[in-house]
Write a protein that holds these residues in place. Structure first.
Motif, PDB file in Angstrom:
ATOM      1  N   ASP A  22     -20.958 117.573  38.094  1.00  0.00           N
ATOM      2  CA  ASP A  22     -21.980 118.619  37.818  1.00  0.00           C
ATOM      3  C   ASP A  22     -23.616 118.040  37.977  1.00  0.00           C
ATOM      4  OD1 ASP A  22     -20.237 120.494  37.693  1.00  0.00           O
ATOM      5  OD2 ASP A  22     -20.529 120.781  35.357  1.00  0.00           O
ATOM      6  N   ALA A  23     -23.719 116.673  37.893  1.00  0.00           N
ATOM      7  CA  ALA A  23     -24.824 116.088  37.898  1.00  0.00           C
ATOM      8  C   ALA A  23     -25.577 116.056  39.018  1.00  0.00           C
ATOM      9  CB  ALA A  23     -24.747 114.585  37.526  1.00  0.00           C
ATOM     10  N   SER A  25     -26.425 119.028  40.337  1.00  0.00           N
ATOM     11  CA  SER A  25     -26.307 120.268  40.855  1.00  0.00           C
ATOM     12  C   SER A  25     -27.583 121.255  40.312  1.00  0.00           C
ATOM     13  CB  SER A  25     -24.903 120.836  40.403  1.00  0.00           C
ATOM     14  OG  SER A  25     -24.685 122.264  40.660  1.00  0.00           O
ATOM     15  N   SER A  26     -27.912 121.995  41.284  1.00  0.00           N
ATOM     16  CA  SER A  26     -29.063 122.912  41.339  1.00  0.00           C
ATOM     17  C   SER A  26     -28.233 124.203  40.462  1.00  0.00           C
ATOM     18  CB  SER A  26     -29.712 123.435  42.635  1.00  0.00           C
ATOM     19  OG  SER A  26     -28.556 123.861  43.642  1.00  0.00           O
ATOM     20  N   LYS A  27     -27.037 124.412  40.571  1.00  0.00           N
ATOM     21  CA  LYS A  27     -26.488 125.547  40.050  1.00  0.00           C
ATOM     22  C   LYS A  27     -26.092 125.348  38.579  1.00  0.00           C
ATOM     23  CE  LYS A  27     -24.374 126.931  44.288  1.00  0.00           C
ATOM     24  NZ  LYS A  27     -22.911 127.343  45.055  1.00  0.00           N
ATOM     25  N   THR A  28     -25.983 124.282  38.105  1.00  0.00           N
ATOM     26  CA  THR A  28     -25.543 123.890  36.603  1.00  0.00           C
ATOM     27  C   THR A  28     -26.678 123.122  35.992  1.00  0.00           C
ATOM     28  OG1 THR A  28     -23.169 123.419  37.385  1.00  0.00           O
ATOM     29  CG2 THR A  28     -23.911 122.898  35.313  1.00  0.00           C
ATOM     30  N   LYS A  29     -27.448 123.792  35.064  1.00  0.00           N
ATOM     31  CA  LYS A  29     -28.518 123.250  34.345  1.00  0.00           C
ATOM     32  C   LYS A  29     -28.104 122.920  32.934  1.00  0.00           C
ATOM     33  CE  LYS A  29     -31.568 123.667  37.700  1.00  0.00           C
ATOM     34  NZ  LYS A  29     -32.288 122.553  38.437  1.00  0.00           N
ATOM     35  N   ALA A  30     -28.727 121.828  32.331  1.00  0.00           N
ATOM     36  CA  ALA A  30     -28.474 121.688  31.029  1.00  0.00           C
ATOM     37  C   ALA A  30     -29.365 122.514  30.081  1.00  0.00           C
ATOM     38  CB  ALA A  30     -29.045 120.255  30.835  1.00  0.00           C
ATOM     39  N   PRO A  31     -29.279 122.685  28.733  1.00  0.00           N
ATOM     40  CA  PRO A  31     -30.064 123.478  28.050  1.00  0.00           C
ATOM     41  C   PRO A  31     -31.524 123.355  28.184  1.00  0.00           C
ATOM     42  CG  PRO A  31     -27.975 122.707  26.858  1.00  0.00           C
ATOM     43  CD  PRO A  31     -27.982 121.972  28.141  1.00  0.00           C
ATOM     44  N   ASN A  32     -31.934 121.993  28.553  1.00  0.00           N
ATOM     45  CA  ASN A  32     -33.367 121.878  28.570  1.00  0.00           C
ATOM     46  C   ASN A  32     -33.791 122.110  29.771  1.00  0.00           C
ATOM     47  OD1 ASN A  32     -32.324 119.567  30.097  1.00  0.00           O
ATOM     48  ND2 ASN A  32     -33.226 118.149  28.784  1.00  0.00           N
ATOM     49  N   GLY A  33     -33.042 122.965  30.784  1.00  0.00           N
ATOM     50  CA  GLY A  33     -33.550 123.364  32.128  1.00  0.00           C
ATOM     51  C   GLY A  33     -33.349 122.036  33.225  1.00  0.00           C
ATOM     52  N   ARG A  34     -33.113 120.950  32.896  1.00  0.00           N
ATOM     53  CA  ARG A  34     -32.825 119.890  33.887  1.00  0.00           C
ATOM     54  C   ARG A  34     -31.391 119.702  34.269  1.00  0.00           C
ATOM     55  NH1 ARG A  34     -36.783 117.128  30.205  1.00  0.00           N
ATOM     56  NH2 ARG A  34     -38.804 117.177  31.387  1.00  0.00           N
ATOM     57  N   PRO A  35     -31.388 119.166  35.259  1.00  0.00           N
ATOM     58  CA  PRO A  35     -29.786 118.923  35.892  1.00  0.00           C
ATOM     59  C   PRO A  35     -29.203 117.928  34.927  1.00  0.00           C
ATOM     60  CG  PRO A  35     -31.212 118.499  37.727  1.00  0.00           C
ATOM     61  CD  PRO A  35     -32.259 118.652  36.292  1.00  0.00           C
ATOM     62  N   TYR A  36     -27.812 118.083  34.632  1.00  0.00           N
ATOM     63  CA  TYR A  36     -27.068 116.989  33.886  1.00  0.00           C
ATOM     64  C   TYR A  36     -27.212 115.594  34.259  1.00  0.00           C
ATOM     65  CZ  TYR A  36     -24.842 120.794  30.986  1.00  0.00           C
ATOM     66  OH  TYR A  36     -24.649 121.588  30.231  1.00  0.00           O
ATOM     67  N   LEU A  37     -27.445 114.537  33.369  1.00  0.00           N
ATOM     68  CA  LEU A  37     -27.383 113.265  33.807  1.00  0.00           C
ATOM     69  C   LEU A  37     -25.966 112.680  33.956  1.00  0.00           C
ATOM     70  CD1 LEU A  37     -29.191 110.477  34.089  1.00  0.00           C
ATOM     71  CD2 LEU A  37     -29.165 110.228  31.751  1.00  0.00           C
ATOM     72  N   ARG A  38     -25.771 112.370  34.821  1.00  0.00           N
ATOM     73  CA  ARG A  38     -24.152 111.671  34.899  1.00  0.00           C
ATOM     74  C   ARG A  38     -24.447 110.186  34.318  1.00  0.00           C
ATOM     75  NH1 ARG A  38     -22.308 109.205  40.744  1.00  0.00           N
ATOM     76  NH2 ARG A  38     -21.844 107.644  39.277  1.00  0.00           N
ATOM     77  N   PRO A  39     -23.130 109.616  34.306  1.00  0.00           N
ATOM     78  CA  PRO A  39     -23.044 108.339  33.799  1.00  0.00           C
ATOM     79  C   PRO A  39     -23.755 107.244  34.906  1.00  0.00           C
ATOM     80  CG  PRO A  39     -21.131 109.062  33.216  1.00  0.00           C
ATOM     81  CD  PRO A  39     -21.957 110.354  34.036  1.00  0.00           C
ATOM     82  N   LEU A  40     -24.283 106.311  34.727  1.00  0.00           N
ATOM     83  CA  LEU A  40     -24.872 105.383  35.526  1.00  0.00           C
ATOM     84  C   LEU A  40     -24.019 104.404  36.171  1.00  0.00           C
ATOM     85  CD1 LEU A  40     -28.520 104.433  34.001  1.00  0.00           C
ATOM     86  CD2 LEU A  40     -27.905 106.435  35.395  1.00  0.00           C
ATOM     87  N   TRP A  41     -22.850 104.139  35.418  1.00  0.00           N
ATOM     88  CA  TRP A  41     -21.663 103.324  35.708  1.00  0.00           C
ATOM     89  C   TRP A  41     -20.468 103.924  35.952  1.00  0.00           C
ATOM     90  CZ3 TRP A  41     -25.514 102.440  32.003  1.00  0.00           C
ATOM     91  CH2 TRP A  41     -26.056 101.423  32.256  1.00  0.00           C
ATOM     92  N   GLU A  42     -19.832 103.509  37.115  1.00  0.00           N
ATOM     93  CA  GLU A  42     -18.392 104.006  37.562  1.00  0.00           C
ATOM     94  C   GLU A  42     -17.538 103.704  36.691  1.00  0.00           C
ATOM     95  OE1 GLU A  42     -17.793 106.046  40.033  1.00  0.00           O
ATOM     96  OE2 GLU A  42     -20.172 105.875  40.723  1.00  0.00           O
ATOM     97  N   PHE A  43     -16.323 104.547  36.392  1.00  0.00           N
ATOM     98  CA  PHE A  43     -15.141 104.393  35.556  1.00  0.00           C
ATOM     99  C   PHE A  43     -13.958 103.778  36.625  1.00  0.00           C
ATOM    100  CE2 PHE A  43     -17.747 106.289  32.677  1.00  0.00           C
ATOM    101  CZ  PHE A  43     -17.179 106.037  31.222  1.00  0.00           C
TER     102      PHE A  43
END
Length: 334
Positions: A22-23, A25-43
């Motif tokens: 979802d990070a 994505s223009s369709k999925t917004k966090a409660p503060n109105g910004r896009p979600y922040l994905r983790p910066l490191w791969e798992f």
């Protein structure tokens, strides 16, 4: 092992696949109105069990078969001071004995010449020395802080001209203390102080040998990522911790950084990188070293922090990704 400042759980040991999806994505917004922040490191999966750990901790990931990873931890407070007290004492409102003090009080010591609770902390964490305080327990169960450097513990080096003279001085002092104690039999502070003198004398005999790494092999030093002669960084703390546990110290706490320049990455999540590099190889080295010596069978190694982060970005400034903290995190037990 306590990582001060709040390690991001979703960037380390707690993968969130939907957050990756979802990070941005223009369709999925966090409660503060910004896009979600994905983790910066791969798992990536580690060990035979395939448990996923992020690239922040590649060396720890190789030890994951020996690790119990708890991802359901929740805290009671999102302020650093109170959360630090909570993780150490179980109380976020007022001081209580530290977990190390309880272990010391409940199990006693295996080595009369060393404290039963030792803290290796180069800087003071949030809540300061309350983190290793004995509070209402006898004072002899509080943690003894050890620092790297020429004087790891104040007055560790004998000042008397000889050991014989010192023994006579301490014998006379003990005689006076016991006489004084008879007139104050119910004073716990006095008893604790007398006990501290006894422990201090034993430490002058035993602690210098514990802190002397000269006889450790090059292979062992390399395992921890420690340069010969160095007493800096988390690698030194981990190796000294193994030597303390070998010699019967019941509880050892390692605190990597203090109340500033820590894992509280409000300003920039990328600061997690160098902090993780400081501890990753050292932690894996400690686990491997304990296991090779058969010590992991009866030594519980716990890694934790006070809380993680939200999936929300607070914003960007000067190219940095800023985040808010969150009262959730991970606990690793080997």
């Amino acid at each position: 092992m306590y990582m001060s400042g709040g390690v991001s759980h979703m960037d380390s040991f707690d993968p969130k696949p939907k957050l990756f999806a979802d990070a941005g994505s223009s369709k999925t917004k966090a409660p503060n109105g910004r896009p979600y922040l994905r983790p910066l490191w791969e798992f990536r999966p580690g060990g035979a069990c395939g448990t996923e750990v992020s690239d922040l901790f590649p060396n720890v990931r190789e030890c994951v078969d020996d690790i119990c990873l708890i991802r359901s931890m929740r805290g009671d407070h999102n302020d650093h001071f109170q959360a630090t007290l909570g993780i150490h004492t179980g109380s976020v409102t007022f001081a209580r004995p530290s977990i190390g003090s309880w272990v010391s009080y409940g199990l006693g010591t295996l080595n009369q010449n060393l404290p039963s609770f030792v803290v290796l902390a180069p800087q003071l964490p949030y809540a300061g020395s309350q983190v290793w305080s004995a509070d209402f327990l006898p004072g002899c169960h509080q943690g003894t802080r050890v620092l790297a450097g020429a004087e790891p513990i104040p007055d560790l080096n004998r000042r008397s001209p000889s050991s014989a003279v010192q023994e006579m001085e301490l014998g006379l002092l003990d005689k006076f203390n016991r006489m004084h104690q008879k007139t104050h039999p119910a004073d716990p502070v006095l008893s604790a102080r007398i006990k501290s003198f006894e422990t201090a004398f034993g430490m002058q005999q035993a602690m210098p040998e514990v802190l002397d790494l000269a006889h450790e092999s090059d292979a062992t030093l390399d395992l921890y990522g420690l340069e010969r002669g160095s007493s800096k960084g988390f690698a030194w703390q981990c190796l000294v911790a193994r030597r303390l546990v070998e010699r019967g110290v019941r509880f050892v706490e390692l605190i990597d950084v203090g109340s500033s320049n820590n894992w509280d990455s409000h300003a920039d999540m990328k600061t997690h990188g160098p902090l993780a590099k400081n501890v990753d190889k050292a932690i894996s080295g400690l686990l491997r070293d304990l296991k090779s010596r058969g010590m992991l069978d009866d030594t519980l190694v716990v890694w934790t922090t006070e809380f993680g982060r939200t999936p929300l970005p607070m914003g960007r400034r000067a190219g940095a990704i800023t985040t808010a903290r969150f009262h959730r995190g991970s606990l690793v037990a080997a």
